[in-house]
Design an enzyme around this catalytic site. Structure first.
Site, PDB file in Angstrom:
ATOM      1  N   ASP A 200      55.310  -3.635  27.989  1.00  0.00           N
ATOM      2  CA  ASP A 200      54.127  -3.755  28.836  1.00  0.00           C
ATOM      3  C   ASP A 200      53.076  -4.562  28.088  1.00  0.00           C
ATOM      4  O   ASP A 200      53.234  -4.837  26.887  1.00  0.00           O
ATOM      5  CB  ASP A 200      53.613  -2.366  29.211  1.00  0.00           C
ATOM      6  CG  ASP A 200      52.843  -2.341  30.516  1.00  0.00           C
ATOM      7  OD1 ASP A 200      52.621  -3.420  31.097  1.00  0.00           O
ATOM      8  OD2 ASP A 200      52.457  -1.242  30.960  1.00  0.00           O
TER       9      ASP A 200
ATOM     10  N   GLU B 221      49.242  -4.291  28.539  1.00  0.00           N
ATOM     11  CA  GLU B 221      47.882  -3.805  28.297  1.00  0.00           C
ATOM     12  C   GLU B 221      47.706  -3.273  26.875  1.00  0.00           C
ATOM     13  O   GLU B 221      46.606  -3.295  26.328  1.00  0.00           O
ATOM     14  CB  GLU B 221      47.518  -2.711  29.308  1.00  0.00           C
ATOM     15  CG  GLU B 221      47.236  -3.214  30.706  1.00  0.00           C
ATOM     16  CD  GLU B 221      48.490  -3.277  31.576  1.00  0.00           C
ATOM     17  OE1 GLU B 221      48.380  -3.564  32.777  1.00  0.00           O
ATOM     18  OE2 GLU B 221      49.596  -3.020  31.029  1.00  0.00           O
TER      19      GLU B 221
ATOM     20  N   HIS C 275      55.479  -5.752  32.707  1.00  0.00           N
ATOM     21  CA  HIS C 275      54.086  -5.901  33.132  1.00  0.00           C
ATOM     22  C   HIS C 275      53.939  -6.788  34.359  1.00  0.00           C
ATOM     23  O   HIS C 275      54.423  -7.927  34.383  1.00  0.00           O
ATOM     24  CB  HIS C 275      53.245  -6.493  32.000  1.00  0.00           C
ATOM     25  CG  HIS C 275      51.839  -6.809  32.419  1.00  0.00           C
ATOM     26  ND1 HIS C 275      50.923  -5.823  32.706  1.00  0.00           N
ATOM     27  CD2 HIS C 275      51.205  -7.993  32.634  1.00  0.00           C
ATOM     28  CE1 HIS C 275      49.783  -6.393  33.069  1.00  0.00           C
ATOM     29  NE2 HIS C 275      49.925  -7.707  33.036  1.00  0.00           N
TER      30      HIS C 275
ATOM     31  N   HIS D  97      50.050   1.944  27.381  1.00  0.00           N
ATOM     32  CA  HIS D  97      48.643   2.310  27.534  1.00  0.00           C
ATOM     33  C   HIS D  97      48.545   3.739  28.047  1.00  0.00           C
ATOM     34  O   HIS D  97      49.538   4.324  28.489  1.00  0.00           O
ATOM     35  CB  HIS D  97      47.962   1.356  28.519  1.00  0.00           C
ATOM     36  CG  HIS D  97      48.734   1.204  29.799  1.00  0.00           C
ATOM     37  ND1 HIS D  97      48.657   2.105  30.831  1.00  0.00           N
ATOM     38  CD2 HIS D  97      49.642   0.258  30.188  1.00  0.00           C
ATOM     39  CE1 HIS D  97      49.478   1.734  31.810  1.00  0.00           C
ATOM     40  NE2 HIS D  97      50.092   0.611  31.446  1.00  0.00           N
TER      41      HIS D  97
ATOM     42  N   HIS E 295      45.709   3.251  33.115  1.00  0.00           N
ATOM     43  CA  HIS E 295      46.080   3.379  34.512  1.00  0.00           C
ATOM     44  C   HIS E 295      47.525   3.866  34.582  1.00  0.00           C
ATOM     45  O   HIS E 295      48.226   3.911  33.578  1.00  0.00           O
ATOM     46  CB  HIS E 295      45.953   2.034  35.249  1.00  0.00           C
ATOM     47  CG  HIS E 295      46.960   1.022  34.814  1.00  0.00           C
ATOM     48  ND1 HIS E 295      46.829   0.300  33.632  1.00  0.00           N
ATOM     49  CD2 HIS E 295      48.126   0.607  35.361  1.00  0.00           C
ATOM     50  CE1 HIS E 295      47.868  -0.508  33.492  1.00  0.00           C
ATOM     51  NE2 HIS E 295      48.675  -0.342  34.529  1.00  0.00           N
TER      52      HIS E 295
ATOM     53  N   GLU F  38      52.437   6.274  32.332  1.00  0.00           N
ATOM     54  CA  GLU F  38      53.705   5.569  32.521  1.00  0.00           C
ATOM     55  C   GLU F  38      54.683   5.929  31.411  1.00  0.00           C
ATOM     56  O   GLU F  38      55.896   6.051  31.642  1.00  0.00           O
ATOM     57  CB  GLU F  38      53.451   4.061  32.558  1.00  0.00           C
ATOM     58  CG  GLU F  38      52.690   3.620  33.798  1.00  0.00           C
ATOM     59  CD  GLU F  38      52.225   2.173  33.741  1.00  0.00           C
ATOM     60  OE1 GLU F  38      52.690   1.427  32.843  1.00  0.00           O
ATOM     61  OE2 GLU F  38      51.400   1.782  34.579  1.00  0.00           O
TER      62      GLU F  38
END
Length: 275
Positions: A8, A10, A60, A104, A115, A134
């Protein structure tokens, strides 16, 4: 030893702001290179620790962010959207461990760009009654396939989260969260060394576990009532509050497929700046 990296963006080195991770922006072009650098540092460490095959699954947004031309040639890359298992595509292929790179914190938690799937419409997700990022969701899917989480990289809040859902995994904090859009960041020369050494160390944990199968329940809280009502049209999904839905599934794989449908429908119900 075959290892998968779920990558990912972030939680990549230096990322702190929306334009850093939105495809097409000038800052995204810059941070694609840093993101690829984090992945290459991880590949180097995994191979030094004994990995013989590394599959990088882009996880992502458009899932077309990493620079293939700069990727360590010892790895392969799964790129592009609409993969059945999304961020965890490849976990079912007999890998001996998984790395959550650039992850994240979850919706409703402190953390840089925190998020869960939707950037700003979901205010909380719970897996079997526990707040779920996640990372927690993906770790449960990995466990269903008997695959241990070896390493998690991201900000310090991401590492704290991972210490709860994957306590045996090595954590690397590439930045320290100050706010949702600010962090104290280490330069890529330092984060590369940290990630490489952690990945090499984490390989000692590689090796398949006994699969952990069984039913799961996911609950999702939105920031507006109409998003919950839109999601509740999905069979098996029920309203459990004015802004919340919940559903049960016989396995984590099925739970995540349903979760993807719920988030897709809710995203499609967002109307302009009013959400």
């Amino acid at each position: 030893m075959r290892i998968m990296i779920s990558a990912d963006m972030e939680g990549a080195t230096g990322v702190t702001y929306t334009s850093d991770v939105i495809p097409g922006t000038e800052q995204w072009q810059r941070f694609r290179r840093l993101f690829t650098g984090d992945v290459n540092a991880c590949i180097a460490g995994l191979c030094a620790g004994g990995a013989t095959d590394v599959l990088v699954n882009e996880a992502h947004s458009s899932q077309r962010n990493l620079l293939l031309e700069d990727l360590d040639p010892r790895a392969r890359m799964l790129t592009g959207r609409h993969k059945p298992l999304s961020m965890m595509q490849g976990i079912q292929s007999g890998v001996d461990g998984v790395v959550f790179l650039g992850y994240h914190a979850g919706a409703g938690a402190d953390g840089v760009l925190a998020h869960t799937y939707l950037e700003n419409s979901i205010t909380g997700v719970w897996l079997d009654g526990v707040p779920a990022s996640e990372g927690r969701l993906n770790a449960a899917m990995a466990a269903e396939h008997g695959v241990p989480v070896l390493l998690v990289t991201g900000d310090d809040q991401t590492c704290l989260d991972a210490a709860d859902y994957a306590p045996q995994a090595v954590g690397v904090a590439v930045k320290e969260c100050v706010s949702r859009y600010a962090a104290i960041c280490l330069p890529p020369a330092r984060t590369a060394d940290l990630i490489t050494e952690a990945a090499r160390e984490a390989m000692a944990r590689a090796g398949r576990d006994e699969p952990s199968t069984g039913p799961h329940r996911i609950e999702v809280e939105f920031d507006a009532t109409h998003l919950a009502h839109a999601a509740a049209v999905v069979p098996t999904v029920e309203l459990i509050g004015v802004r919340s839905v919940g559903f049960d599934a016989p396995s984590m794989t099925e739970a995540m497929k349903a979760f993807k449908v719920v988030t897709a429908i809710a995203s499609g119900a967002v109307e302009g700046i009013y959400g």
